[in-house]
Design an enzyme around this catalytic site. Sequence first.
Site, PDB file in Angstrom:
ATOM      1  CG  HIS A 178      -0.227  -0.101   2.531  1.00 52.52           C
ATOM      2  ND1 HIS A 178       0.273   0.984   3.198  1.00 52.52           N
ATOM      3  CD2 HIS A 178       0.069  -1.164   3.299  1.00 52.52           C
ATOM      4  CE1 HIS A 178       0.840   0.601   4.329  1.00 52.52           C
ATOM      5  NE2 HIS A 178       0.734  -0.717   4.417  1.00 52.52           N
ATOM      6  CG  ASP A 179      -0.389   4.216   1.245  1.00 54.87           C
ATOM      7  OD1 ASP A 179      -1.269   4.960   0.784  1.00 54.87           O
ATOM      8  OD2 ASP A 179      -0.591   3.443   2.215  1.00 54.87           O
TER       9      ASP A 179
ATOM     10  N   GLY B 161       5.070  -1.046   2.748  1.00 58.13           N
ATOM     11  CA  GLY B 161       4.242   0.129   2.528  1.00 58.13           C
ATOM     12  C   GLY B 161       5.024   1.423   2.464  1.00 58.13           C
TER      13      GLY B 161
END
Length: 260
Positions: free
Chosen positions: A123-124, A141
């Site tokens: 994520h991200d 992440g």
Amino acid sequence: MSSSLIHPTAIIHPAAQLGNNVSIGPYAIIGEHVVIGDDTRVGAHTVISGHTTIGRDNQIFQFNSLGEIPQDKKYAGEPTRLEIGDRNTVREFCTFNLGTAQDGGVTRIGDDNWIMAYVHLAHDCQVGNHTIFANNASLAGHVSVGDYAILGGFTGVHQFCKIGAHVMTGISSVVFKDIPPYVMAAGQPAAPHGINSEGLKRRGFSPAALMALKRAYKTLYREGLTLNEARDKLAEQAQSVAEIQPLLDFIATSERGIIR
């Protein structure tokens, strides 16, 4: 779009948006909030879910999972996103997750990237253009990867790390800190091993620029200077060689500190 490009066993939500000449292979699943650009090919058994936007002329091979929810206990169903640009190749068994509300809410991959099998982008993460991820490279992440970076097979990158443009990592490298632009790194933990000279030559860097970058590397890593002392000296060198400025900018914005 011609229906002949959609295999009859594929499951595509009626609200999904598919461009012209999009090909969807057998048993693929395309979710409600997915947008796929022209001429992109999606292989068999691939699942594309979440608020995922994919550009044009991508080749996504079989057995991928793109746009699934983050592997983050804080995630509470927010409508975060995955954005993939144009002309990317994504080989088998890759997993790209949505962003989280704790960051910008988007995981983003740019254009013209070559992503080999079993790569994980958490994520991200923010991945630039023209990168290469060899088999089993994994980003935790909030990692950012600059243009033309090459991650060797089984490279693992800790959360919140930054990988600069034109970096190259060796196989099974473990990255706990930021890697400045142009640097080759390897080891567990990853340590600097010179400038990525061959890659820079292939991308058109002049002999004078290469010589200046090698001198900058020595300033940063071989002269026994403190980081502040090295930055001052690099600032002087950057006045006559523009290619050194990205190195200075990277060091100035590094939050985890650079590899040493």
